[in-house]
Design an enzyme around this catalytic site. Structure first.
Site, mmCIF file in Angstrom:
data_model
loop_
_atom_site.group_PDB
_atom_site.id
_atom_site.type_symbol
_atom_site.label_atom_id
_atom_site.label_comp_id
_atom_site.label_asym_id
_atom_site.label_seq_id
_atom_site.Cartn_x
_atom_site.Cartn_y
_atom_site.Cartn_z
ATOM 1 N N HIS A 1 0.866 -1.181 0.000
ATOM 2 C CA HIS A 1 0.000 0.000 0.000
ATOM 3 C C HIS A 1 0.900 1.227 0.000
ATOM 4 O O HIS A 1 2.135 1.102 0.015
ATOM 5 C CB HIS A 1 -0.964 -0.006 1.196
ATOM 6 C CG HIS A 1 -0.285 0.079 2.526
ATOM 7 N ND1 HIS A 1 0.489 -0.946 3.039
ATOM 8 C CD2 HIS A 1 -0.252 1.062 3.465
ATOM 9 C CE1 HIS A 1 0.951 -0.602 4.225
ATOM 10 N NE2 HIS A 1 0.524 0.619 4.503
ATOM 11 N N HIS B 1 1.282 3.914 2.159
ATOM 12 C CA HIS B 1 1.808 4.625 3.314
ATOM 13 C C HIS B 1 3.303 4.812 3.101
ATOM 14 O O HIS B 1 3.995 3.892 2.649
ATOM 15 C CB HIS B 1 1.565 3.827 4.599
ATOM 16 C CG HIS B 1 0.352 4.252 5.363
ATOM 17 N ND1 HIS B 1 -0.414 3.373 6.093
ATOM 18 C CD2 HIS B 1 -0.225 5.476 5.542
ATOM 19 C CE1 HIS B 1 -1.412 4.021 6.670
ATOM 20 N NE2 HIS B 1 -1.314 5.289 6.349
ATOM 21 N N ASP C 1 5.912 4.789 4.904
ATOM 22 C CA ASP C 1 6.899 3.908 5.515
ATOM 23 C C ASP C 1 7.054 2.597 4.761
ATOM 24 O O ASP C 1 7.902 1.770 5.110
ATOM 25 C CB ASP C 1 6.556 3.632 6.982
ATOM 26 C CG ASP C 1 5.221 2.935 7.168
ATOM 27 O OD1 ASP C 1 4.209 3.470 6.692
ATOM 28 O OD2 ASP C 1 5.182 1.854 7.795
ATOM 29 N N HIS C 2 6.270 2.431 3.681
ATOM 30 C CA HIS C 2 6.394 1.230 2.859
ATOM 31 C C HIS C 2 7.054 1.511 1.503
ATOM 32 O O HIS C 2 7.295 0.570 0.750
ATOM 33 C CB HIS C 2 5.021 0.591 2.654
ATOM 34 C CG HIS C 2 4.481 -0.023 3.905
ATOM 35 N ND1 HIS C 2 4.404 -1.377 4.113
ATOM 36 C CD2 HIS C 2 4.023 0.553 5.040
ATOM 37 C CE1 HIS C 2 3.905 -1.621 5.313
ATOM 38 N NE2 HIS C 2 3.671 -0.453 5.901
ATOM 39 N N HIS D 1 -7.205 -2.086 5.585
ATOM 40 C CA HIS D 1 -6.328 -1.069 6.162
ATOM 41 C C HIS D 1 -6.958 0.313 5.985
ATOM 42 O O HIS D 1 -6.262 1.306 5.799
ATOM 43 C CB HIS D 1 -4.947 -1.145 5.496
ATOM 44 C CG HIS D 1 -3.850 -0.478 6.285
ATOM 45 N ND1 HIS D 1 -3.664 -0.666 7.632
ATOM 46 C CD2 HIS D 1 -2.862 0.383 5.886
ATOM 47 C CE1 HIS D 1 -2.620 0.033 8.035
ATOM 48 N NE2 HIS D 1 -2.121 0.683 6.996
#
Length: 363
Positions: free
Chosen positions: A123, A125, A127-128, A216
């Site tokens: 996804h 976000h 931090d990914h 999510h």
């Protein structure tokens, strides 16, 4: 006479001690005087060993090898990079998410970035994906990649790829001018992005990767992935609350890699933030509890799926190794198979018969 004999022995022993200490002092002095030469030799040996390291040669080509290149979360941690799981299978490297520090951790683990078949985002976000820039740069300049990095992900992935290419554009020109096209081929810069939907997103050389939706919200779409090869499999949850779809897609999997959040510990963080006059931070700590899975819920998913092993990553809160047992407490009440809280550098090797074998590539 006996007294004189004892005095003689004491004197003789004292002389021996003095000789030993003098020799030790001489050796120590010589060592100190030559410390730079000794340090240089130690450095050269370490460099030779590091550059000559071949992790892949030690991996059984019949197994699926799952490397944990980022077991942390957006919460700061000196010990954990942000989200990243790598799979080495059939001579190819597949990377799932690339959070901050992922590329550096992969390189330190000795996994060959030049063999990267693709990066698969669960996804969007940050931090990914915020480690994509350094990862792509290391693959390009470090392995002289002649083609852009394949990047798979949900709607919006192309925007991220284009933005990163724009941001790294000036740097790429400097590197090509400095090192030349043979070392950094112009054709290898950047990404080829493919925005995907649920279903089979990769199918080649007997390796199949299937994307499926997870929960999510409000982040949507968000995906988990299952990789199958020669009757063996690994399923990666991505970020998700408890998901029946995930349990269905992980049916019989050899390894379920699942995110985890301990709500009691995160609530303690929210309470502390509120006590110290940080209401916005307290709200964030409360909000994130709703779209992640607790250790018990992850255990329930693993049990329903009949997974052969449960491995926790994206560990929230990020705590030292000695405290990870607190974060995953209760998972074993719901799931009776083997459970492990992963660290950066860990690798689990799946042979399809026994429990996945464990090693750490950074120890």
């Amino acid at each position: 006479m006996r007294l004189w004999g004892e005095l003689y022995d004491m004197t003789k022993n004292a002389r021996r001690i003095l000789i030993f200490l003098s020799g030790a002092a001489l050796i120590g002095g010589l060592t100190y005087a030559n410390r730079e030469a000794l340090l240089h030799r130690a450095f050269e040996r370490a460099v030779d060993k590091g550059i000559g390291r071949d992790v892949v040669a030690s991996l059984d080509p019949k197994d699926i090898h799952v490397g944990f290149c980022g077991t942390g979360s957006p919460l700061p941690s000196r010990d954990r990079a942000s989200a990243c799981t790598a799979v080495w299978v059939g001579g190819k490297l597949f990377i799932f998410d690339a959070g901050e520090g992922a590329g550096e951790t992969l390189s330190l683990m000795g996994l060959p970035l030049g063999k990267t078949e693709g990066v698969f985002l669960t996804h969007l976000h940050s931090d990914h994906f915020e480690g994509l820039g350094p990862l792509a740069l290391q693959r390009w300049a470090g392995a002289s990649a002649a083609t852009p990095l394949p990047l798979f992900g949900p709607a919006g992935t192309n925007q991220i790829a284009q933005g990163l290419m724009l941001a790294y554009g000036p740097d790429s020109k400097f590197r090509m001018a400095h090192h030349g096209p043979k070392v950094v081929p112009p054709s290898g810069f950047g990404y080829v992005a493919k925005e995907i939907a649920p279903g089979v997103v990769y199918d080649a050389a007997g390796i199949s990767i299937t994307a499926f939706p997870v929960h999510h919200d409000p982040v949507t779409p968000a995906f988990g992935y299952r990789l199958d090869w020669q009757g063996k499999s690994v399923t990666i949850s991505g970020d998700t609350a408890k998901s029946d779809t995930l349990a269905h897609m992980a049916k019989g999997t050899d390894l379920l890699v699942h995110e985890v959040l301990n709500r009691d510990m995160v609530q303690s963080m929210a309470d502390a933030a509120a006590r110290h006059g940080q209401p916005n931070r307290a709200k964030i700590f409360r909000d994130i509890q709703g779209y992640h899975a607790s250790p018990v819920e992850a255990g329930e998913v693993a049990a329903k799926a009949g997974a052969k092993m449960l491995a926790f990553t994206h560990i929230v809160p990020s705590v030292p190794k000695a405290m990870t047992g607190l974060v995953i407490a209760g998972a074993d009440h719901a799931y009776k198979g083997p459970i492990r809280a992963m660290r950066d550098g860990d690798m689990l090797s799946i042979n399809g018969k026994d429990a996945p074998a464990y090693r750490n590539l950074l120890d």
